[in-house]
Design a protein around this motif. Structure first.
Motif, PDB file in Angstrom:
ATOM      1  N   GLN A   8     -28.269   8.230  18.245  1.00 14.75           N
ATOM      2  CA  GLN A   8     -27.653   9.322  17.529  1.00 14.75           C
ATOM      3  C   GLN A   8     -26.690   9.693  18.516  1.00 14.75           C
ATOM      4  OE1 GLN A   8     -31.048  12.009  17.671  1.00 14.75           O
ATOM      5  NE2 GLN A   8     -29.495  13.551  18.602  1.00 14.75           N
ATOM      6  N   THR A   9     -25.569  10.254  17.955  1.00 16.65           N
ATOM      7  CA  THR A   9     -24.501  11.110  18.644  1.00 16.65           C
ATOM      8  C   THR A   9     -24.872  12.222  19.181  1.00 16.65           C
ATOM      9  OG1 THR A   9     -22.879   9.694  17.532  1.00 16.65           O
ATOM     10  CG2 THR A   9     -22.189  11.727  18.845  1.00 16.65           C
ATOM     11  N   HIS A  10     -24.563  12.859  20.465  1.00 13.86           N
ATOM     12  CA  HIS A  10     -25.330  13.663  21.097  1.00 13.86           C
ATOM     13  C   HIS A  10     -24.220  14.225  22.337  1.00 13.86           C
ATOM     14  CE1 HIS A  10     -28.278  16.774  22.412  1.00 13.86           C
ATOM     15  NE2 HIS A  10     -28.202  16.293  23.756  1.00 13.86           N
ATOM     16  N   ARG A  11     -24.096  15.614  22.354  1.00 16.19           N
ATOM     17  CA  ARG A  11     -23.766  15.996  23.806  1.00 16.19           C
ATOM     18  C   ARG A  11     -24.597  16.916  24.353  1.00 16.19           C
ATOM     19  NH1 ARG A  11     -18.657  15.925  26.154  1.00 16.19           N
ATOM     20  NH2 ARG A  11     -17.768  14.898  24.421  1.00 16.19           N
ATOM     21  N   SER A  56     -21.896  12.679  28.107  1.00 22.99           N
ATOM     22  CA  SER A  56     -22.229  12.609  26.901  1.00 22.99           C
ATOM     23  C   SER A  56     -22.429  11.178  26.410  1.00 22.99           C
ATOM     24  CB  SER A  56     -20.651  12.891  25.970  1.00 22.99           C
ATOM     25  OG  SER A  56     -19.862  11.898  26.390  1.00 22.99           O
ATOM     26  N   TYR A  57     -23.432  11.149  25.413  1.00 23.05           N
ATOM     27  CA  TYR A  57     -23.516   9.744  25.022  1.00 23.05           C
ATOM     28  C   TYR A  57     -23.527   9.290  23.605  1.00 23.05           C
ATOM     29  CZ  TYR A  57     -28.384  11.622  24.032  1.00 23.05           C
ATOM     30  OH  TYR A  57     -29.131  12.231  23.418  1.00 23.05           O
ATOM     31  N   TYR A  58     -23.269   8.304  23.122  1.00 22.51           N
ATOM     32  CA  TYR A  58     -23.083   7.918  21.784  1.00 22.51           C
ATOM     33  C   TYR A  58     -24.039   6.793  21.345  1.00 22.51           C
ATOM     34  CZ  TYR A  58     -18.958  10.431  22.849  1.00 22.51           C
ATOM     35  OH  TYR A  58     -18.016  11.322  23.049  1.00 22.51           O
ATOM     36  N   TYR A  59     -24.470   6.880  20.135  1.00 22.28           N
ATOM     37  CA  TYR A  59     -25.445   5.727  19.710  1.00 22.28           C
ATOM     38  C   TYR A  59     -24.888   4.251  20.025  1.00 22.28           C
ATOM     39  CZ  TYR A  59     -23.236   4.669  15.169  1.00 22.28           C
ATOM     40  OH  TYR A  59     -22.694   4.355  13.836  1.00 22.28           O
ATOM     41  N   HIS A  60     -23.497   4.232  19.760  1.00 27.24           N
ATOM     42  CA  HIS A  60     -23.068   2.975  19.892  1.00 27.24           C
ATOM     43  C   HIS A  60     -21.356   2.991  20.228  1.00 27.24           C
ATOM     44  CE1 HIS A  60     -21.531  -1.012  18.188  1.00 27.24           C
ATOM     45  NE2 HIS A  60     -21.502  -1.260  19.507  1.00 27.24           N
ATOM     46  N   ARG A  61     -20.977   2.430  21.564  1.00 26.68           N
ATOM     47  CA  ARG A  61     -19.496   2.320  21.801  1.00 26.68           C
ATOM     48  C   ARG A  61     -19.700   1.193  22.886  1.00 26.68           C
ATOM     49  NH1 ARG A  61     -18.742   6.912  26.588  1.00 26.68           N
ATOM     50  NH2 ARG A  61     -20.967   7.053  27.551  1.00 26.68           N
ATOM     51  N   GLU A  76     -26.548   4.709  12.884  1.00 23.56           N
ATOM     52  CA  GLU A  76     -27.035   5.808  13.685  1.00 23.56           C
ATOM     53  C   GLU A  76     -28.267   6.189  13.014  1.00 23.56           C
ATOM     54  OE1 GLU A  76     -25.000  10.309  15.132  1.00 23.56           O
ATOM     55  OE2 GLU A  76     -23.993   8.930  13.710  1.00 23.56           O
ATOM     56  N   THR A 107     -22.545   5.156  31.951  1.00 24.01           N
ATOM     57  CA  THR A 107     -23.664   5.271  30.827  1.00 24.01           C
ATOM     58  C   THR A 107     -25.227   4.756  31.298  1.00 24.01           C
ATOM     59  OG1 THR A 107     -23.189   3.068  30.468  1.00 24.01           O
ATOM     60  CG2 THR A 107     -21.952   4.407  29.112  1.00 24.01           C
TER      61      THR A 107
END
Length: 272
Positions: free
Chosen positions: A190-193, A201-206, A172, A215
Motif C-alpha cells: 500500500q501507499t503510505h507516509r 515515505s514508501y510506495y507499494y510499487h515504484r 495495491e 528504500t
C-alpha cells in the motif's frame, strides 16, 4: 570440347549464387535477431525452460532456519560488502537459471509468497550472485521478520512466474507473506507516509535508481517489507513495499496459505 567450358562457367556461377545467397540469409537473419531480439529472446527462453527445467525442491526445518537467523547478526561482514551484493540484482537468462546451484539448508532464512502473483521463493542469507540464482537474498544483516524494514531482492527474467518476474504486476492492497516455518508474517502492499518520520515515505510499487539505498532503510516505529528486482533493461530497480499487519503461528495457517509457499509449477523452487 567446346560445350564443356560453358558448362563449367554455369556450374561456377551457380555455386557463387548459392554461396552469396547463403551469406545474405545469414546477414539478414542476424539483423532480424538484433532488431527483434526483445521479441525473440523470450520465445527462445520459454523453449529452453520447457525442455530442460526441473523443479528443485528443498527441505527446510524451523530449527535450522532459527539457527541461521541467530547467526545472521550485524557485523558478520562489512556493510560495504553487503552494498556490493546489491549490484548482483539483475535480469538473467534461462541458461543462467538452469545452471543455478543446489540450495544449502544453512542459507535458508524462510520463504516469501505473494499469492495474487503466484510467486513463492526461499529467502536466503545475503544477495550474493549464487543466492540470487536460487531465490530471494536479504539486503541487510540481522533482518527480523515483522520488525524494521525486511528487505530482499531477487532476479527478473523475461519469463512470467520465475523469480521476481511477476513483481511489477502487483496491485495495491495485495498481501505479502513471510514465514520462518514458526510464524507467518502478513504485510499489505500500500501507499503510505509515516507521520513520525515524514522524510521517509514508501510506495507499494515504484522504480528507483540502482544506487538508491533509502528504500531499504528502516522507518522508525513502522515495520515494512521491501521486495526488489531489476527492470527489463537493468537501468532501474522495481521496488514493492508493504506495511506489516500481524503474524500468527505457522501451525495454524490455512491450507491455502501453506500452499502459497509451495508453488512448484510456477517458481520451480518449493518449500516442503
Amino acid at each position: 570440347m567446346g560445350t564443356q567450358a560453358p558448362q563449367k562457367r554455369k556450374n561456377g556461377w551457380s555455386r557463387q549464387f548459392w554461396g552469396w545467397l547463403g551469406i545474405l540469409l545469414l546477414i539478414g537473419g542476424g539483423l532480424t535477431a538484433i532488431v527483434y531480439r526483445d521479441q525473440i529472446a523470450p520465445q527462445v527462453d520459454a523453449g529452453i525452460l520447457r525442455t530442460f527445467d526441473k523443479p528443485q525442491k528443498y527441505q527446510a526445518e524451523p530449527k535450522t532456519i532459527h539457527q541461521n537467523t541467530q547467526k545472521d547478526r550485524p557485523g558478520a561482514i562489512s556493510d560495504h560488502k553487503w552494498r556490493q551484493q546489491q549490484g548482483a540484482v539483475r535480469s538473467i537468462s534461462a541458461l543462467d537459471y538452469l545452471r543455478r546451484p543446489k540450495l544449502s539448508a544453512h542459507l535458508i532464512l524462510g520463504s516469501v509468497a505473494v499469492p495474487s502473483l503466484q510467486m513463492s521463493l526461499p529467502i536466503l542469507k545475503g544477495a550474493t550472485s549464487r543466492n540470487l540464482q536460487i531465490g530471494a537474498g536479504t539486503l541487510k544483516q540481522g533482518e527480523r521478520m515483522g520488525t524494521g524494514n525486511y528487505a530482499m531482492a531477487a532476479h527478473n527474467m523475461d519469463q512470467p512466474g520465475y523469480m521476481f518476474s511477476n513483481l511489477p504486476r502487483i496491485k495495491e492492497g495485495a498481501k505479502i507473506y513471510l514465514t520462518d516455518l514458526d510464524q507467518v508474517y502478513v504485510y499489505r502492499a500500500q501507499t503510505h507516509r509515516d507521520r513520525q518520520a515524514p522524510w521517509h515515505s514508501y510506495y507499494y510499487h515504484r522504480q528507483v535508481r540502482p544506487s538508491n539505498v533509502q528504500t531499504i532503510q528502516d522507518i522508525p516505529r513502522t515495520p515494512i517489507v521491501t521486495l526488489v528486482t531489476c527492470n527489463a533493461t537493468g537501468s532501474a530497480r522495481e521496488v514493492v513495499q508493504g506495511k506489516y499487519l500481524h503474524h500468527y503461528a505457522y501451525a495454524t495457517a490455512s491450507a491455502n496459505i501453506r500452499r502459497s509457499f509451495d508453488v512448484s509449477t510456477v517458481t520451480r523452487t518449493t518449500i516442503v
